[in-house]
Design a protein around this motif. Sequence first.
Motif, short mmCIF file in Angstrom:
data_model
loop_
_atom_site.label_atom_id
_atom_site.label_comp_id
_atom_site.label_asym_id
_atom_site.label_seq_id
_atom_site.Cartn_x
_atom_site.Cartn_y
_atom_site.Cartn_z
N GLU A 25 -7.80 6.56 4.48
CA GLU A 25 -7.06 6.65 3.22
C GLU A 25 -7.31 5.40 2.39
N ARG A 26 -8.12 5.52 1.37
CA ARG A 26 -8.49 4.36 0.56
C ARG A 26 -7.37 3.99 -0.40
N PRO A 27 -7.23 2.68 -0.72
CA PRO A 27 -6.18 2.25 -1.66
C PRO A 27 -6.45 2.76 -3.07
N LEU A 31 -5.63 -4.02 -8.14
CA LEU A 31 -4.43 -4.86 -8.08
C LEU A 31 -3.54 -4.48 -6.91
N ASP A 32 -3.37 -3.18 -6.68
CA ASP A 32 -2.57 -2.74 -5.53
C ASP A 32 -3.20 -3.23 -4.24
N LEU A 33 -4.51 -3.17 -4.17
CA LEU A 33 -5.22 -3.60 -2.97
C LEU A 33 -5.00 -5.09 -2.71
N ALA A 52 -15.64 -11.78 -1.91
CA ALA A 52 -14.50 -11.08 -2.51
C ALA A 52 -14.91 -9.68 -2.97
N ASP A 53 -16.10 -9.56 -3.55
CA ASP A 53 -16.57 -8.25 -3.99
C ASP A 53 -16.88 -7.34 -2.81
N LEU A 54 -17.43 -7.89 -1.74
CA LEU A 54 -17.70 -7.07 -0.55
C LEU A 54 -16.41 -6.54 0.07
N VAL A 55 -15.39 -7.38 0.12
CA VAL A 55 -14.09 -6.95 0.65
C VAL A 55 -13.55 -5.79 -0.18
N LEU A 56 -13.66 -5.89 -1.49
CA LEU A 56 -13.16 -4.84 -2.37
C LEU A 56 -14.01 -3.58 -2.25
N ARG A 59 -13.35 -1.36 0.80
CA ARG A 59 -12.10 -0.62 0.77
C ARG A 59 -12.04 0.40 -0.37
N LEU A 60 -12.52 0.02 -1.54
CA LEU A 60 -12.44 0.91 -2.70
C LEU A 60 -13.66 1.82 -2.82
#
Length: 368
Positions: A25-27, A31-33, A52-56, A59-60
């Motif tokens: 279940e992706r966020p 901002l919520d993430l 930071a971009d890889l982390v996002l 997940r997204l």
Amino acid sequence: MTTLHWLSTTDARRIAVRAQLLDAERPAGLLDLVRRLTFLQLDPIAAVAPSADLVLWSRLGSSYSPTELRKALAERSLIELQALIRPADDLALYRADMAEWPGRGELRGWQVERRDWIAANDACRRDILTRLKASGPLPMRELPDTCAVPWGSTGWTNDRNVEKMLDLMVARGEVAVAGRQGTERLWDLASRVYPDDPVVPLEEAARTRNERRLAALGIARARTAKSPVEPWDVGEVGEPAVVDGVKGGWRVDPAQLDRRFSGRTALLSPFDRLVHDRKRALELFGFDYQLEMYKPADKRRWGYYALPVLHRDRLIGKVDATANRKDGVLRVDAIHEDEPFNKSTTAAVGRELKDLARWLQLDLIVRA
């Protein structure tokens, strides 16, 4: 009486993965993430992409664009604090610590040294504040070095007086990163950058930070080794837990208990919070991992910037990948399997690599 929870390692892993928003279940959005993760770590090494971009992205997914992060920072819904990107609303949880700098009670040796160095160079500190008040935001190179006592270090900060002064002035709540020109930070008075929210009292703020950290980690130690970036432990928040086959007690977020789990495959940043605490990764996932970018090439086991591979609730390997933007390729030199992949796992990892290349707008070359 608080219930002691008995967890299998599978339970613990699934709690950790779900809390880090790496399940199926992706966020909903950026901002919520970040609010749920509590922060993104900045790091100058971007062999594949900025961490930071890889982390996002992990997940997204590929719908995420790095321009979203830059926009949020420019609009200051997210703020940079000590090399971490945090929700602007969270700054109120750190202001009481800033006001108490260098700390309450009996100070440790390193705290005394920093206090005394700031005092010895108070004229330089005031010169920086005056320059920023008149002309900020400014890059560090445009700030005066009028330090009477140089910063002494056996490391790379030796004699970097303005850089160290700014770091300590951030800790004191006097200056803040107001933005960037490329990779260069722009500095300004904290009063012009941080939200004017009521300061949360010291003890309440510490507990709230622990609660938010546990919610982001899912399961953590009450006390563990010190981390130079962000604590890995959470104090006495949450509820006590024991993990089968793992020595010692844990604290678990009760909101993560007894929930269904549906996993997926993800490639992670080497600085991803799921693997950043190497001892926890080994205890819960049996995952042996180190950053090897600082090792000589012939001493590396997995590669300069190896991406950990998550498959459902297990960390199963590392991908040695490099983005060569000049040649327009994402090159994969090795896929290290901690245990042999089956056909479906191999296909899932391959799909993630194709998605990563697509997101980077590079051609994929797999030499593994």
